[in-house]
Design a protein around this motif. Structure first.
Motif, PDB file in Angstrom:
ATOM      1  N   MET A 170      -8.229 -25.833 -25.541  1.00 31.86           N
ATOM      2  CA  MET A 170      -8.117 -24.449 -25.043  1.00 31.86           C
ATOM      3  C   MET A 170      -7.492 -24.443 -23.658  1.00 31.86           C
ATOM      4  N   ARG A 171      -7.881 -25.426 -22.850  1.00 32.16           N
ATOM      5  CA  ARG A 171      -7.349 -25.509 -21.477  1.00 32.16           C
ATOM      6  C   ARG A 171      -5.824 -25.654 -21.535  1.00 32.16           C
ATOM      7  N   ARG A 172      -5.381 -26.560 -22.384  1.00 29.20           N
ATOM      8  CA  ARG A 172      -3.934 -26.789 -22.505  1.00 29.20           C
ATOM      9  C   ARG A 172      -3.252 -25.552 -23.061  1.00 29.20           C
ATOM     10  N   ALA A 173      -3.871 -24.944 -24.101  1.00 28.77           N
ATOM     11  CA  ALA A 173      -3.258 -23.766 -24.735  1.00 28.77           C
ATOM     12  C   ALA A 173      -3.159 -22.600 -23.752  1.00 28.77           C
ATOM     13  N   ALA A 174      -4.077 -22.554 -22.774  1.00 28.03           N
ATOM     14  CA  ALA A 174      -4.045 -21.470 -21.784  1.00 28.03           C
ATOM     15  C   ALA A 174      -3.116 -21.807 -20.614  1.00 28.03           C
ATOM     16  N   GLY A 175      -2.462 -22.954 -20.678  1.00 29.14           N
ATOM     17  CA  GLY A 175      -1.471 -23.301 -19.659  1.00 29.14           C
ATOM     18  C   GLY A 175      -2.062 -23.897 -18.395  1.00 29.14           C
ATOM     19  N   ILE A 176      -3.314 -24.395 -18.461  1.00 22.32           N
ATOM     20  CA  ILE A 176      -3.926 -25.023 -17.277  1.00 22.32           C
ATOM     21  C   ILE A 176      -3.667 -26.525 -17.335  1.00 22.32           C
ATOM     22  N   GLY A 177      -2.975 -27.036 -16.336  1.00 20.76           N
ATOM     23  CA  GLY A 177      -2.715 -28.478 -16.286  1.00 20.76           C
ATOM     24  C   GLY A 177      -3.942 -29.218 -15.779  1.00 20.76           C
ATOM     25  N   ALA A 178      -3.957 -30.542 -15.915  1.00 22.59           N
ATOM     26  CA  ALA A 178      -5.097 -31.327 -15.428  1.00 22.59           C
ATOM     27  C   ALA A 178      -4.601 -32.707 -15.028  1.00 22.59           C
ATOM     28  N   ARG A 179      -5.210 -33.238 -13.951  1.00 19.47           N
ATOM     29  CA  ARG A 179      -4.934 -34.622 -13.580  1.00 19.47           C
ATOM     30  C   ARG A 179      -5.941 -35.505 -14.297  1.00 19.47           C
ATOM     31  N   MET A 180      -5.419 -36.483 -15.033  1.00 17.75           N
ATOM     32  CA  MET A 180      -6.325 -37.376 -15.765  1.00 17.75           C
ATOM     33  C   MET A 180      -6.159 -38.780 -15.226  1.00 17.75           C
ATOM     34  N   ARG A 181      -7.273 -39.468 -15.046  1.00 17.95           N
ATOM     35  CA  ARG A 181      -7.182 -40.854 -14.606  1.00 17.95           C
ATOM     36  C   ARG A 181      -7.887 -41.743 -15.615  1.00 17.95           C
ATOM     37  N   ASP A 182      -7.068 -42.574 -16.278  1.00 21.89           N
ATOM     38  CA  ASP A 182      -7.641 -43.540 -17.210  1.00 21.89           C
ATOM     39  C   ASP A 182      -7.962 -44.790 -16.398  1.00 21.89           C
ATOM     40  N   TYR A 183      -9.245 -45.136 -16.312  1.00 21.95           N
ATOM     41  CA  TYR A 183      -9.647 -46.258 -15.465  1.00 21.95           C
ATOM     42  C   TYR A 183      -9.390 -47.616 -16.121  1.00 21.95           C
ATOM     43  N   GLY A 184      -8.917 -47.598 -17.387  1.00 17.66           N
ATOM     44  CA  GLY A 184      -8.620 -48.864 -18.059  1.00 17.66           C
ATOM     45  C   GLY A 184      -9.876 -49.651 -18.386  1.00 17.66           C
ATOM     46  N   ARG A 185     -10.999 -48.993 -18.312  1.00 11.96           N
ATOM     47  CA  ARG A 185     -12.284 -49.654 -18.593  1.00 11.96           C
ATOM     48  C   ARG A 185     -13.065 -48.826 -19.595  1.00 11.96           C
ATOM     49  N   SER A 186     -13.997 -49.457 -20.232  1.00  8.69           N
ATOM     50  CA  SER A 186     -14.863 -48.729 -21.160  1.00  8.69           C
ATOM     51  C   SER A 186     -16.307 -49.009 -20.807  1.00  8.69           C
ATOM     52  N   MET A 187     -17.153 -48.048 -21.172  1.00  8.54           N
ATOM     53  CA  MET A 187     -18.589 -48.178 -20.888  1.00  8.54           C
ATOM     54  C   MET A 187     -19.327 -48.383 -22.211  1.00  8.54           C
ATOM     55  N   LEU A 188     -20.095 -49.467 -22.264  1.00 10.23           N
ATOM     56  CA  LEU A 188     -20.918 -49.705 -23.450  1.00 10.23           C
ATOM     57  C   LEU A 188     -22.353 -49.314 -23.094  1.00 10.23           C
ATOM     58  N   VAL A 189     -22.973 -48.516 -23.956  1.00  6.58           N
ATOM     59  CA  VAL A 189     -24.361 -48.121 -23.701  1.00  6.58           C
ATOM     60  C   VAL A 189     -25.220 -48.544 -24.891  1.00  6.58           C
ATOM     61  N   ALA A 190     -26.414 -49.049 -24.586  1.00  8.42           N
ATOM     62  CA  ALA A 190     -27.294 -49.509 -25.661  1.00  8.42           C
ATOM     63  C   ALA A 190     -28.742 -49.501 -25.193  1.00  8.42           C
ATOM     64  N   ARG A 191     -29.627 -49.049 -26.075  1.00  7.97           N
ATOM     65  CA  ARG A 191     -31.065 -49.116 -25.766  1.00  7.97           C
ATOM     66  C   ARG A 191     -31.553 -50.544 -26.000  1.00  7.97           C
ATOM     67  N   MET A 192     -32.313 -51.049 -25.026  1.00  6.19           N
ATOM     68  CA  MET A 192     -32.801 -52.422 -25.102  1.00  6.19           C
ATOM     69  C   MET A 192     -34.304 -52.458 -24.852  1.00  6.19           C
ATOM     70  N   GLU A 193     -34.935 -53.421 -25.476  1.00  7.45           N
ATOM     71  CA  GLU A 193     -36.328 -53.725 -25.105  1.00  7.45           C
ATOM     72  C   GLU A 193     -36.237 -54.770 -23.996  1.00  7.45           C
ATOM     73  N   ILE A 194     -37.051 -54.599 -22.945  1.00 12.03           N
ATOM     74  CA  ILE A 194     -36.977 -55.554 -21.832  1.00 12.03           C
ATOM     75  C   ILE A 194     -38.364 -56.157 -21.588  1.00 12.03           C
ATOM     76  N   GLU A 195     -38.375 -57.330 -20.959  1.00 14.81           N
ATOM     77  CA  GLU A 195     -39.673 -58.000 -20.714  1.00 14.81           C
ATOM     78  C   GLU A 195     -40.318 -57.530 -19.418  1.00 14.81           C
ATOM     79  N   ALA A 196     -39.526 -57.504 -18.345  1.00 15.61           N
ATOM     80  CA  ALA A 196     -40.095 -57.187 -17.023  1.00 15.61           C
ATOM     81  C   ALA A 196     -40.091 -55.675 -16.797  1.00 15.61           C
TER      82      ALA A 196
END
Ligand SMILES: Cc1cc2nc3c(=O)[nH]c(=O)nc-3n(C[C@H](O)[C@H](O)[C@H](O)COP(=O)(O)OP(=O)(O)OC[C@H]3O[C@@H](n4cnc5c(N)ncnc54)[C@H](O)[C@@H]3O)c2cc1C
Length: 413
Positions: A170-196
Motif C-alpha cells: 500500500m505504501r508503494r502504491a500510494a507513492g511513498i518511497g522508503a529507505r531500506m537497509r539490508d544488513y546482510g545478516r539474519s536472525m535465528l530465534v529458538a526456544r531453548m531449555e537451559i540449565e542455569a
C-alpha cells in the motif's frame, strides 16, 4: 462488489487488529482487509518471536482488551537487562530501579499477541472483515480512496490505513518511497531449555562477528536470539536438534549451562525500513509499514502500538470537535506525533547496529568506550530504563531538540 466505509485497514497483523479495536465504538464503519484467512487469524502459527513489551504497550493492550486474552502463564517478567561488548565481563546494566519500577517490561510470544488481538476484535459490531484476499492496489478519488482487491472487487474508504508489514504494498502504491537497509545478516530465534537460572534478566552479547541474546521465559526456558551472516544462520538452522543444542551451548559459552532445543527454529532476514513519510492523500501507515525496526533494541511492536494510539487519538479528537475522520488535521497531527516518537529510536537503533556490526579496530574501541561510559552515567541508564517503564525522559538536550523539531509550539515548555 463495491463497499463503502469510513476507515479501511489493510492488514490484520497485531498493529492492524489493535487499530481496529481502538477505533471500535467511535461510530465509524470500519473495514478490515487481510490476505490470510479466518482460521489462520484465529489460530496463528508459532513464529518464534518473543516480544518485549514496555509499560506503555501493556497499558494500551489492557485498554484494548487484548492483554486479558493472553494466557498469564505465557507472559514472562522482564526484570533487568544486561548488554555485553565483545569478550568484556563488565555489562551495561539497565535495571528496573533505574526505571523507577518493579520491572522493565514483559515478554509475550508474537503468535499469542496476534491470537489475543484477534479475540479482542472478533464480534465487534463496528468492524466488518474481508479475509483471505489480498489488496492489490489503491488510488485516490473524489472524497475517498479506492482499494482494489484480488478478484476485481473494490472498497471505497474515506481514510485508508496501511498495516501491511514493513514491505508494505500500500505504501508503494500510494507513492511513498522508503529507505531500506539490508544488513546482510539474519536472525535465528529458538526456544531453548537451559540449565542455569536466568533470573528474568535479558542478556545481549555483541560478540565479534555475531550478536547473541537470551530472553528469559517462565521456568528453565529462554529464547535464543542469534544474529549471524545469512549463510551461517542457514547452516545453524539446518543442523539436527542435538547438534544445534550443542553448537548453541558453545556459542553462549556455557553461561547458562547446557541448552536444548524445545520448539521450531525461525529465521528472519534483517532489513530496516524508514519511509519518507507516514501519510499520503487519505492514507496513513501504522505498525511496521510506518517504521521497520531492526529487532535488536526490541522496539518494533512497541512503536507500532504507539502509532495505533496516536492515530486513534487524532481521529477521536477530530470527531469530538465535530470534524470528520478524514479532516486534514488528522493526518498532519499523526505524521508529526508518530515521527517524533519513532525517529529517535530508529536513529539510535541504526547507530547501535552499525557500530556493533563493524568489526574494525576503531569501531571496537568506540563501542567498548561508549558502553563503559554509559554504565557509569546514571542519567543515560535512567533514560533507557525510563523509555521502557514510561517513568523517564530523554536527556534534557535531546528532549529539547526533539521538541524543537517536532513540537515547535511546545519547545519552550
Ligand atoms: C525476530 C523478531 C523479534 C522481534 N522482537 C520484538 C520485540 O522484542 N519487541 C517489539 O516491540 N517488537 C519486536 N519485533 C517486531 C514485531 O514483531 C513487529 O513490529 C510486529 O509484528 C509488526 O506487526 P504489524 O501488524 O505491523 O505487521 P505484520 O505482523 O507484518 O502484519 C502485516 C499483515 O498484513 C497482511 N498483508 C500484507 N500485505 C497485504 C495485502 N496486500 N493485502 C491484505 N493483507 C496484507 C499480512 O498477511 C499480515 O497479516 C520483532 C520482530 C522480529 C522479526
Amino acid at each position: 462488489m463495491s463497499t463503502d466505509c469510513d476507515v479501511a485497514i489493510v492488514g490484520a497483523g497485531p498493529a492492524g487488529l489493535c487499530l481496529a479495536r481502538a477505533l471500535d465504538g467511535l461510530g465509524l464503519k470500519i473495514m478490515l482487509l487481510e490476505a490470510a484467512d479466518r482460521d489462520r487469524l484465529a489460530r496463528p502459527p508459532e513464529d518464534g518471536r518473543e516480544i518485549a513489551l514496555t509499560h506503555a504497550s501493556r497499558s494500551l493492550l489492557e485498554k484494548l482488551g487484548v492483554w486479558q486474552h493472553i494466557d498469564r502463564a505465557e507472559i514472562s517478567d522482564l526484570l533487568d537487562a544486561e548488554i555485553y561488548d565483545g569478550d568484556s565481563l563488565e555489562p551495561l546494566r539497565i535495571s528496573r530501579h533505574d526505571g523507577g519500577s518493579e520491572q522493565l517490561g514483559w515478554l509475550a510470544a508474537n503468535y499469542q499477541i496476534r491470537k489475543a488481538a484477534w479475540q479482542a476484535v472478533s464480534g465487534q459490531s463496528d468492524i466488518e472483515m474481508i479475509l483471505g484476499r489480498r489488496v492489490e492496489g489503491t488510488s485516490p478519488k473524489e472524497n475517498a480512496r479506492i482499494l482494489r482487491l484480488e478478484g476485481g472487487d473494490e472498497v471505497s474508504a474515506r481514510l485508508v490505513v496501511a498495516a501491511d508489514s514493513r514491505f508494505s504494498n500500500m505504501r508503494r502504491a500510494a507513492g511513498i518511497g522508503a529507505r531500506m537497509r539490508d544488513y546482510g545478516r539474519s536472525m535465528l530465534v529458538a526456544r531453548m531449555e537451559i540449565e542455569a537460572d536466568h533470573g528474568h534478566v535479558a542478556r545481549e552479547w555483541f560478540a565479534y562477528g555475531r550478536t547473541l541474546a537470551l530472553l528469559p521465559l517462565n521456568g528453565q526456558r529462554a529464547s535464543a536470539v542469534i544474529t549471524l551472516p545469512t549463510a551461517q544462520t542457514r547452516r545453524l538452522a539446518a543442523l539436527d536438534a542435538e547438534q544445534f543444542g550443542a553448537e548453541v551451548t558453545a556459542l553462549y559459552e556455557n553461561r547458562h549451562g547446557r541448552m536444548r532445543l524445545i520448539a521450531d527454529r525461525h529465521v528472519y532476514p534483517m532489513v530496516g525500513v524508514w519511509p519518507d513519510r507516514v501519510v499520503a492523500e487519505r492514507l496513513a501507515l501504522v505498525g511496521d509499514a510506518a517504521v521497520g525496526m531492526h529487532p535488536v533494541t526490541a522496539h518494533g511492536f512497541n512503536l507500532g502500538l504507539n502509532s495505533v494510539r496516536v492515530l486513534a487519538d487524532e481521529i477521536s479528537r477530530s470527531l469530538e470537535r465535530g470534524n470528520e475522520v478524514d479532516a486534514p488535521a488528522v493526518l498532519s497531527g499523526f505524521q508529526r506525533r508518530s515521527r517524533a516518537a519513532s525517529l529517535p529510536l530508529f536513529v539510535a537503533t541504526s547507530t547501535v547496529v552499525g557500530l556493533y556490526t563493524d568489526e574494525r579496530a576503531p569501531a571496537r574501541l568506540v563501542r567498548r568506550t561508549v558502553l563503559r561510559a554509559a554504565n557509569r552515567l546514571a542519567p543515560f541508564r535512567r533514560a533507557i530504563a525510563g523509555q521502557l517503564t514510561g517513568r523517564g525522559s530523554l536527556p534534557a538536550p535531546v528532549e529539547a531538540l526533539r521538541r524543537r523539531v517536532f513540537e515547535p509550539g511546545r519547545a519552550a515548555d
